[in-house]
Design a protein around this motif. Structure first.
Motif, mmCIF file in Angstrom:
data_model
loop_
_atom_site.group_PDB
_atom_site.id
_atom_site.type_symbol
_atom_site.label_atom_id
_atom_site.label_comp_id
_atom_site.label_asym_id
_atom_site.label_seq_id
_atom_site.Cartn_x
_atom_site.Cartn_y
_atom_site.Cartn_z
ATOM 1 N N TYR A 168 0.800 -9.538 -3.372
ATOM 2 C CA TYR A 168 1.611 -9.152 -2.205
ATOM 3 C C TYR A 168 2.843 -10.047 -2.092
ATOM 4 O O TYR A 168 3.964 -9.558 -1.877
ATOM 5 C CB TYR A 168 0.754 -9.229 -0.939
ATOM 6 N N GLU A 178 7.090 -3.331 2.373
ATOM 7 C CA GLU A 178 5.800 -3.808 2.867
ATOM 8 C C GLU A 178 4.733 -2.721 2.744
ATOM 9 O O GLU A 178 3.573 -3.002 2.431
ATOM 10 C CB GLU A 178 5.923 -4.261 4.322
ATOM 11 N N GLU A 179 5.120 -1.471 2.959
ATOM 12 C CA GLU A 179 4.163 -0.367 2.865
ATOM 13 C C GLU A 179 3.612 -0.229 1.454
ATOM 14 O O GLU A 179 2.395 -0.097 1.257
ATOM 15 C CB GLU A 179 4.824 0.945 3.291
ATOM 16 N N MET A 182 1.395 -3.168 0.562
ATOM 17 C CA MET A 182 0.090 -3.055 1.208
ATOM 18 C C MET A 182 -0.763 -1.983 0.536
ATOM 19 O O MET A 182 -1.981 -2.139 0.395
ATOM 20 C CB MET A 182 0.265 -2.730 2.688
ATOM 21 N N TYR A 185 -2.257 -3.518 -2.422
ATOM 22 C CA TYR A 185 -3.332 -4.403 -1.971
ATOM 23 C C TYR A 185 -4.594 -3.606 -1.657
ATOM 24 O O TYR A 185 -5.702 -3.980 -2.072
ATOM 25 C CB TYR A 185 -2.855 -5.171 -0.737
#
Length: 199
Positions: A168, A178-179, A182, A185
C-alpha cells in the motif's frame, strides 16, 4: 484502475502477486516484474521452484521476526540477497513465538474466538507506524526497492498484513489511487480463503 493482475499460485502459498500494471493517477503504469508481494517461501515443490526462479528475483525482503525466520526459513535462491526486516516489536514477537509450534499456529489462534484476530491486528497495525522497529523496517524496504537493478520479492508469513501495508505504501508513493491500492490490499481476502479451504 488496475490492469490484469499477475497472480502466482504455488502449491501451498496462494497470496503471491506482481503489483505491476497498476495505473497511477497521471496515467503511468507500475512496471511488471519489479515488485512481487507474497507469503513465506518455505513449503516449495519442484513446480513452485520453477515459478520462483522464473521471476528473476534479486532480493527477498522478509518482514517477519527473527523467530519466524528461524522456524520457517525461506527457500534459498542462488545469488539472491536476503533481508530480514522485522516490523513488529520484540514484545509482540515474543507473544507470537508462543503460537509458532505449528506452521499455521497464528491463523488457527485467530479462529478460536470472534475477537482475538481483530484485537491482535489493531495492536499490530499501530506498531507499523508508531514503533522504531516498524519505521526502520519500512524505510529500509524503500531503500532496497529504489535500486533500478533489483527485482524484489517482499513478504511476511501470509502476505496480507505487514506485506499488505508495504505494498500500500509503495503504490500510494508511486501515485496509485487510494481506491486501487485498497483493492489490491483486499485481494488477500480471496487468496486467504483458498488457503483456509486447504487447511
Amino acid at each position: 484502475m488496475k490492469t490484469a493482475m499477475k497472480v502466482y499460485e504455488l502449491s501451498f502459498q496462494k497470496n503471491i502477486r506482481d503489483i505491476g500494471g497498476m495505473v497511477t493517477k497521471d496515467g503511468h503504469h507500475i512496471k511488471y516484474g519489479r515488485l512481487i508481494r507474497g507469503s513465506v517461501l518455505t513449503k516449495i515443490d519442484e513446480s513452485d521452484e520453477q515459478i520462483i526462479k522464473g521471476l528473476n528475483i534479486t532480493d527477498i525482503i522478509d518482514f517477519r521476526s527473527p523467530d519466524e525466520f528461524e522456524y520457517y526459513p525461506d527457500f534459498k535462491l542462488e545469488g539472491v540477497r536476503m533481508h530480514n526486516l522485522p516490523v513488529l516489536s520484540k514484545k509482540t514477537n515474543d507473544e507470537a513465538r508462543q503460537r509458532m509450534k505449528s506452521s499455521d499456529g497464528n491463523l488457527l489462534w485467530f479462529l478460536e474466538d470472534n475477537t482475538s484476530g481483530f484485537d491482535h491486528l489493531v495492536k499490530v497495525y499501530s506498531e507499523f507506524i508508531t514503533t522504531q522497529d516498524g519505521i526502520d523496517a519500512y524505510k529500509k524496504f524503500f531503500e532496497i526497492i529504489m535500486n533500478d537493478n533489483r527485482v524484489a520479492y517482499f513478504h511476511c508469513s501470509q502476505g496480507k498484513d505487514r506485506t499488505g501495508f508495504a505494498a500500500y505504501l509503495v503504490e500510494i508513493a508511486l501515485g496509485v489511487s487510494e481506491e486501487d491500492a485498497m483493492n489490491d490490499y483486499l485481494y488477500s481476502n480471496i487468496a486467504m480463503e483458498k488457503r483456509a479451504e486447504m487447511m
